[in-house]
Design an enzyme around this catalytic site. Structure first.
Site, mmCIF file in Angstrom:
data_model
loop_
_atom_site.group_PDB
_atom_site.id
_atom_site.type_symbol
_atom_site.label_atom_id
_atom_site.label_comp_id
_atom_site.label_asym_id
_atom_site.label_seq_id
_atom_site.Cartn_x
_atom_site.Cartn_y
_atom_site.Cartn_z
ATOM 1 N N LEU A 10 3.432 7.061 17.001
ATOM 2 C CA LEU A 10 5.143 8.236 16.650
ATOM 3 C C LEU A 10 5.819 6.542 16.722
ATOM 4 O O LEU A 10 7.398 6.924 16.924
ATOM 5 C CB LEU A 10 5.331 9.614 17.153
ATOM 6 C CG LEU A 10 4.576 10.247 16.945
ATOM 7 C CD1 LEU A 10 5.078 11.756 17.954
ATOM 8 C CD2 LEU A 10 4.498 10.487 15.333
ATOM 9 N N GLY A 11 5.661 5.457 16.787
ATOM 10 C CA GLY A 11 6.546 4.349 17.212
ATOM 11 C C GLY A 11 7.106 3.800 15.999
ATOM 12 O O GLY A 11 7.013 4.804 14.923
ATOM 13 N N TYR A 141 4.907 -8.155 29.216
ATOM 14 C CA TYR A 141 4.052 -8.150 28.372
ATOM 15 C C TYR A 141 3.388 -9.566 27.340
ATOM 16 O O TYR A 141 1.959 -8.975 26.835
ATOM 17 C CB TYR A 141 5.745 -7.880 27.384
ATOM 18 C CG TYR A 141 5.774 -7.652 26.108
ATOM 19 C CD1 TYR A 141 4.538 -6.235 25.281
ATOM 20 C CD2 TYR A 141 5.664 -8.952 24.381
ATOM 21 C CE1 TYR A 141 4.650 -6.160 24.114
ATOM 22 C CE2 TYR A 141 6.344 -8.188 23.673
ATOM 23 C CZ TYR A 141 5.167 -6.661 22.985
ATOM 24 O OH TYR A 141 4.857 -6.164 21.972
HETATM 25 P P1 NAD Z 1 6.489 1.463 20.193
HETATM 26 O O1 NAD Z 1 7.547 1.642 21.253
HETATM 27 O O2 NAD Z 1 8.200 2.328 19.363
HETATM 28 O O3 NAD Z 1 5.354 2.797 19.944
HETATM 29 C C1 NAD Z 1 4.780 3.150 20.895
HETATM 30 C C2 NAD Z 1 4.503 4.629 20.548
HETATM 31 O O4 NAD Z 1 3.062 4.772 21.784
HETATM 32 C C3 NAD Z 1 5.460 5.371 21.212
HETATM 33 O O5 NAD Z 1 5.688 6.478 20.147
HETATM 34 C C4 NAD Z 1 5.084 6.224 22.429
HETATM 35 O O6 NAD Z 1 5.137 7.515 22.693
HETATM 36 C C5 NAD Z 1 3.327 5.830 22.933
HETATM 37 N N1 NAD Z 1 3.038 5.897 23.912
HETATM 38 C C6 NAD Z 1 3.548 5.210 25.054
HETATM 39 N N2 NAD Z 1 2.840 5.714 25.969
HETATM 40 C C7 NAD Z 1 1.351 5.756 25.047
HETATM 41 C C8 NAD Z 1 0.289 6.715 25.853
HETATM 42 N N3 NAD Z 1 -0.409 6.547 27.378
HETATM 43 N N4 NAD Z 1 -0.620 7.107 25.710
HETATM 44 C C9 NAD Z 1 -0.301 7.128 24.417
HETATM 45 N N5 NAD Z 1 0.532 6.822 22.988
HETATM 46 C C10 NAD Z 1 1.771 6.472 23.977
HETATM 47 O O7 NAD Z 1 5.884 0.940 19.704
HETATM 48 P P2 NAD Z 1 5.850 0.129 18.191
HETATM 49 O O8 NAD Z 1 7.024 -1.015 18.255
HETATM 50 O O9 NAD Z 1 5.376 0.905 17.298
HETATM 51 O O10 NAD Z 1 4.866 -1.562 18.621
HETATM 52 C C11 NAD Z 1 3.402 -0.656 17.813
HETATM 53 C C12 NAD Z 1 2.684 -2.022 18.652
HETATM 54 O O11 NAD Z 1 2.574 -3.206 18.107
HETATM 55 C C13 NAD Z 1 2.017 -2.502 19.744
HETATM 56 O O12 NAD Z 1 1.120 -2.665 20.774
HETATM 57 C C14 NAD Z 1 3.144 -3.299 20.306
HETATM 58 O O13 NAD Z 1 3.725 -4.136 21.237
HETATM 59 C C15 NAD Z 1 3.282 -4.210 18.686
HETATM 60 N N6 NAD Z 1 3.951 -5.339 18.343
HETATM 61 C C16 NAD Z 1 5.664 -4.803 17.875
HETATM 62 C C17 NAD Z 1 6.565 -5.051 17.835
HETATM 63 C C18 NAD Z 1 7.547 -4.893 17.018
HETATM 64 O O14 NAD Z 1 8.903 -5.169 16.473
HETATM 65 N N7 NAD Z 1 7.613 -3.486 16.669
HETATM 66 C C19 NAD Z 1 6.493 -6.994 17.055
HETATM 67 C C20 NAD Z 1 5.426 -7.202 18.084
HETATM 68 C C21 NAD Z 1 4.064 -6.881 18.190
#
Ligand code: NAD
Length: 322
Positions: A10-11, A141
């Site tokens: 849902l992220g 991080y």
């Molecule tokens: P986000 O923060 O939007 O979503 C993370 C999701 O994880 C949320 O829906 C949250 O409810 C869920 N979550 C939190 N704790 C949890 C748990 N204990 N068990 C299960 N679910 C849990 O993150 P995102 O932007 O979708 O990023 C996803 C991945 O991509 C991450 O590993 C992040 O480090 C990586 N990433 C993202 C970006 C970016 O710009 N969005 C950039 C580089 C790397």
């Protein structure tokens, strides 16, 4: 990929990825999981289960029940939030990853998890940052992302798990709000421009960071997972990016649509410090050479799409000032 399980669905990435994977592989083949539930499409358009990824027994049982052959592990705490609670970041980012890798090992699943440009540090070359270089980050991080890259390599070399990963830059999208990263400003600026015509940036003018539009990010995951395994030398994790921008560069692109857009600054020292440790622009030669990836959206092409989609949402009452 035939039967896919996604964590953190849902992220910001998950919402767009689940939709695309269900279009390609069918709704029933793609199981979305998260620690929370919303009325989002990822919960409604196909199977959805509540899962806390730090619970390794539940992780295994849910993957096994779905007969998953692929795990896409997205659940993590992002950079700015991780600096506020480093102990939680370590528990979630490393504990969740270990649960996922163990499940992939036991069920012989292909495994994907994203790394980040945060895996580099202040000693890393800032321009044209190479695929293989010094990685000594000073944020929790970043530390968890370097450790994660190494752990995924370990599961490949030790157990033969088909682990693959990408070092994502800041990702820009209009569907789900960003989750507490340093580059969130690059999403917020578009929402504020469309809804209010002005934005106050917490990142300083002249701070250049890599960014990519979400459709390219989603395509990069799917293309990497479908790539010929024998050609991948840098499986965990490949540099990918589309543009290197600062707040003024984005504002100039937005002003092609909204000429009176006003950008002000109120710098947040914590996020500014994180941003200054990250590269200005990374080199993506290995992604092009090993699995033929290139992006489709540059800055102006992305801005055209963001402004158009957010304007439509505003007109139907779906967006507000960030
Ligand atoms: P986000 O923060 O939007 O979503 C993370 C999701 O994880 C949320 O829906 C949250 O409810 C869920 N979550 C939190 N704790 C949890 C748990 N204990 N068990 C299960 N679910 C849990 O993150 P995102 O932007 O979708 O990023 C996803 C991945 O991509 C991450 O590993 C992040 O480090 C990586 N990433 C993202 C970006 C970016 O710009 N969005 C950039 C580089 C790397």
């Amino acid at each position: 990929m035939k039967r896919i399980m996604i964590t953190g669905a849902l992220g910001q990435i998950g919402c767009d990825l689940v939709t695309k994977l269900r279009q390609i592989y069918g709704n029933e083949a793609v199981l979305a999981t998260d620690i929370r539930m919303t009325d989002n499409d990822a919960c409604q358009s196909g199977p959805f289960k509540i899962l806390d990824v730090t619970n390794n027994t539940s992780f295994y049982e849910i993957a096994s029940e779905h007969r998953a052959d692929t795990i896409i592990h997205l659940a993590a705490l992002l950079s700015a939030k991780a600096e506020h609670d480093p102990a939680l970041a370590w528990r979630l980012n490393m504990g969740g990853l270990l649960s996922g890798l163990e499940t992939a090992r036991e069920l012989s699943c292909q495994f994907f998890t994203p790394s980040s440009i945060a895996a580099f540090g202040s000693d890393t070359p800032k321009k044209g940052t190479p695929q293989n270089t010094l990685q000594r980050p000073h944020t929790m991080y970043g530390v968890s992302k370097v450790a994660g890259e190494l752990l995924c390599d370990y599961y490949f070399y030790k157990y033969g798990v088909d682990t693959r990963g990408l070092r994502f830059p800041g990702l820009i999208s209009h569907s789900a709000p960003p989750g507490g990263g340093t580059t969130d400003y690059a999403v917020d600026i578009y929402r504020a421009a469309v809804s209010a015509g002005r934005y106050t940036s917490y990142i300083k003018e002249g701070t250049f960071l890599d960014m990519m539009y979400m459709p390219d990010a989603v395509r990069s995951i799917i293309t990497l997972m479908e790539a010929d395994s024998t050609k991948l030398k840098n499986r965990n994790a490949f540099n990918v990016t589309a543009m290197s921008v600062d707040p003024e560069t984005i504002a100039a692109s937005i002003r092609r649509h909204i000429p009176d857009f006003v950008l002000r600054y109120e710098v947040d020292p914590i996020r500014q410090k994180i941003a200054e440790e990250w590269p200005d622009s990374i080199d993506t030669t290995a992604s092009r050479e090993e699995w033929g990836f290139d992006v489709q959206y540059d800055l102006d092409h992305m801005t055209d799409d963001m402004v158009s989609k957010l304007t439509q949402k505003l007109q139907t009452g779906q967006t507000k000032i960030s």
